[in-house]
Design a protein around this motif. Structure first.
Motif, PDB file in Angstrom:
ATOM      1  N   ALA A   1       2.302   2.942  -8.697  1.00  0.00           N
ATOM      2  CA  ALA A   1       1.250   2.000  -9.078  1.00  0.00           C
ATOM      3  C   ALA A   1       1.490   1.401 -10.458  1.00  0.00           C
ATOM      4  O   ALA A   1       1.215   0.216 -10.698  1.00  0.00           O
ATOM      5  CB  ALA A   1      -0.110   2.694  -9.033  1.00  0.00           C
TER       6      ALA A   1
ATOM      7  N   GLN B   1       4.470   6.187  -0.413  1.00  0.00           N
ATOM      8  CA  GLN B   1       4.938   6.373   0.954  1.00  0.00           C
ATOM      9  C   GLN B   1       6.038   5.362   1.224  1.00  0.00           C
ATOM     10  O   GLN B   1       5.878   4.445   2.029  1.00  0.00           O
ATOM     11  CB  GLN B   1       3.774   6.190   1.936  1.00  0.00           C
ATOM     12  CG  GLN B   1       2.663   7.191   1.699  1.00  0.00           C
ATOM     13  CD  GLN B   1       1.400   6.844   2.468  1.00  0.00           C
ATOM     14  OE1 GLN B   1       1.299   5.788   3.067  1.00  0.00           O
ATOM     15  NE2 GLN B   1       0.435   7.743   2.438  1.00  0.00           N
TER      16      GLN B   1
ATOM     17  N   GLN C   1       5.074  10.407  -6.577  1.00  0.00           N
ATOM     18  CA  GLN C   1       3.626  10.262  -6.566  1.00  0.00           C
ATOM     19  C   GLN C   1       3.179   8.808  -6.491  1.00  0.00           C
ATOM     20  O   GLN C   1       2.027   8.498  -6.759  1.00  0.00           O
ATOM     21  CB  GLN C   1       3.050  10.924  -7.833  1.00  0.00           C
ATOM     22  CG  GLN C   1       3.373  12.393  -7.963  1.00  0.00           C
ATOM     23  CD  GLN C   1       2.845  13.192  -6.779  1.00  0.00           C
ATOM     24  OE1 GLN C   1       1.708  13.021  -6.369  1.00  0.00           O
ATOM     25  NE2 GLN C   1       3.684  14.057  -6.232  1.00  0.00           N
ATOM     26  N   GLY C   2       4.083   7.912  -6.143  1.00  0.00           N
ATOM     27  CA  GLY C   2       3.705   6.515  -6.048  1.00  0.00           C
ATOM     28  C   GLY C   2       4.138   5.739  -7.282  1.00  0.00           C
ATOM     29  O   GLY C   2       4.494   6.299  -8.309  1.00  0.00           O
TER      30      GLY C   2
ATOM     31  N   VAL D   1       2.444   1.802  -3.522  1.00  0.00           N
ATOM     32  CA  VAL D   1       1.455   2.254  -4.506  1.00  0.00           C
ATOM     33  C   VAL D   1       1.119   3.727  -4.304  1.00  0.00           C
ATOM     34  O   VAL D   1       1.010   4.508  -5.263  1.00  0.00           O
ATOM     35  CB  VAL D   1       0.181   1.390  -4.417  1.00  0.00           C
ATOM     36  CG1 VAL D   1      -0.952   2.019  -5.226  1.00  0.00           C
ATOM     37  CG2 VAL D   1       0.463  -0.030  -4.911  1.00  0.00           C
ATOM     38  N   LYS D   2       1.014   4.139  -3.039  1.00  0.00           N
ATOM     39  CA  LYS D   2       0.621   5.514  -2.734  1.00  0.00           C
ATOM     40  C   LYS D   2       1.800   6.479  -2.716  1.00  0.00           C
ATOM     41  O   LYS D   2       1.597   7.690  -2.617  1.00  0.00           O
ATOM     42  CB  LYS D   2      -0.083   5.550  -1.381  1.00  0.00           C
ATOM     43  CG  LYS D   2      -1.402   4.789  -1.357  1.00  0.00           C
ATOM     44  CD  LYS D   2      -2.002   4.791   0.031  1.00  0.00           C
ATOM     45  CE  LYS D   2      -3.293   3.982   0.076  1.00  0.00           C
ATOM     46  NZ  LYS D   2      -3.860   3.943   1.452  1.00  0.00           N
TER      47      LYS D   2
ATOM     48  N   ALA E   1       0.827  -1.212   0.000  1.00  0.00           N
ATOM     49  CA  ALA E   1       0.000   0.000   0.000  1.00  0.00           C
ATOM     50  C   ALA E   1       0.856   1.255   0.000  1.00  0.00           C
ATOM     51  O   ALA E   1       0.572   2.226  -0.712  1.00  0.00           O
ATOM     52  CB  ALA E   1      -0.932  -0.008   1.204  1.00  0.00           C
TER      53      ALA E   1
END
Length: 444
Positions: free
Chosen positions: A104, A91, A101-102, A88-89, A85
């Motif tokens: 993904a 962090q 910005q991640g 993807v985000k 998670a």
């Protein structure tokens, strides 16, 4: 092994270091380069999904090359989900110095490629990946590295590379196999990819300090994170989650953390010590939350030419913090991290250093895609063994030689790898763990 023949010769060491520096210098020019077999996406498996593993995944996904996170493995499912998670985000972790910005679009890890348990590393390695990131607690590094190499995978592994001498020998054997298979191996001793350290070490090795007399290596800081036990945890799970504080998992902080500073000493000297003696103990951090490790170590390493390395590491609150390496010679002194030399030659490194956590992945990916020499496991093994030797000296209170240390058969491991199994150390009726007693403890 013949006495000290295992140590890298200075000529070979300088040659390898020059290759490492050259590789780093070329890192910025690799944007438009392609893999020898074509513009293929490198598939990556992350094994060990804590903060450092998540950070390493962030860095390899940030390289200027087609890279995709393909599989994840950890002993605990919650760590995989938290790491996934966060990636993807965007962090990553505190090791990700650049805003993003991640990732993904660079992550393809469906539930069926999220592997849980002690054997999960095999499933991740065998999932069709090209590169494996090894970032579990250090105890598992030799096991995982050996398997990844056997399966023909390129590797990035975190430091330290083992917690005991049998593990070091296992890493060195796997490193030799990796070279024979032309596999690329990076290790998270990121100072080797820090421009200030590179230029300063090169300057020291040029002889400007005259004859070297002694080096000082320090990692004195405060407490690290700790995990409280919950009622549902088995003893194995508790120790695995609170791994910093158990010698069989971390090696103690003089290995897990202080290896960075001792690695710089090995880089400068190009050889391992012949003996070590020291002292240490557990003065302020005594509760069961802190397992069994010491809270301070001080070691004197002696080399075959009489040079000394004085090593300090401490994890105590409210004390003076100092993370540094210093070199003292007959013609001057050097503060390595600051890139400053004083004495007959005054010199200051003016280089602007890029984030070394990122550069070490840039260099590794470049080496994979363009078939460049890249083998960091060997020097990492010798630096780690130096730290382990220091722990042997502080735990036992005795002088230990390099040959005794490297040839030790004392393996820090449980009898079985299951959550129901007993770890190598167990608490007493008061919940306290056995702590080494200098003069009594057999440390090798």
């Amino acid at each position: 092994m013949e006495k000290h023949q295992h140590a890298t010769s200075r000529r070979r060491f300088l040659k390898q270091s020059s290759l490492a520096v050259a590789s780093t210098a070329l890192a910025s020019s690799m944007v438009d380069q392609v893999h020898a077999a074509g513009d293929d996406t490198l598939k990556v498996a992350l094994i060990g999904c804590g903060g450092r593993g998540t950070g390493a995944a962030t860095q390899i996904l940030s390289t200027n090359a087609p890279v995709k996170l393909w599989a994840m493995a950890d002993t605990f499912a919650d760590r995989i989900e938290t790491s996934h998670a966060g990636l993807v985000k965007g962090q990553g972790s505190r090791y990700d110095r650049e805003a993003h910005q991640g990732y993904a679009n660079k992550i393809d890890v469906p539930p069926e490629r999220r592997f849980v348990g002690f054997e999960a590393y095999k499933q991740a390695v065998d999932s069709g990946v090209d590169v494996v990131i090894l970032a579990t607690s250090p105890h598992f590094r030799p096991i995982h590295f050996e398997y990844a190499v056997a399966q023909g995978k390129h590797v990035f592994m975190e430091k330290p590379v083992a917690v005991d001498a049998p593990g070091i020998r296992q890493v060195l054997a796997a490193a030799q196999q990796a070279k024979e298979k032309n596999l690329k191996v990076g290790v998270g001793l990121q100072r080797h990819h820090h421009k200030v350290y590179q230029e300063t070490v090169e300057k020291v090795r040029s002889g400007v300090l005259g004859d070297l007399v002694y080096l000082q290596a320090n990692w004195n800081g405060g407490y690290l994170w700790a995990v409280n036990r919950t009622p549902e945890m088995s003893e194995m799970e508790y120790q695995m989650r609170n791994w910093n504080y158990f010698t069989w998992l971390s090696g103690d902080h003089d290995v897990e953390q202080h290896v960075h500073n001792l690695d710089i000493c090995y880089w400068i000297l190009g050889k391992t010590p012949v003996e070590a003696n020291g002292m240490g103990g557990r003065q302020v951090r005594k509760g069961s939350l802190y397992g069994q490790i010491f809270d301070h170590h001080a070691v004197e390493f002696t080399y075959d030419d009489g040079v000394k390395v004085f090593s300090q590491c401490r994890q105590m609150q409210g004390c003076t913090n100092d993370v540094s390496e210093h070199v003292y010679g007959t013609k001057g002194t050097c503060d390595v991290g600051r890139g400053q030399i004083t004495g007959e030659t005054k010199w200051r490194c003016r280089a602007r250093a890029a984030n070394p956590y990122q550069v070490e992945h840039d260099v590794l990916v470049d080496a994979i895609r363009n078939d460049k020499p890249h083998m960091e496991a060997e020097y990492a093994a010798y630096a780690t063994m130096t730290a382990i030797m220091g722990r042997m000296a502080t735990y036992s209170g005795k002088t230990v030689t390099w040959d005794e240390a490297l040839n030790s058969d004392l393996r820090l491991a449980p009898e079985a790898y299951t959550m129901a199994a007993n770890p190598p150390v167990m608490p007493n009726e008061q919940g306290l763990y056995p702590v080494a007693v200098p003069g009594v403890t057999k440390a090798w």
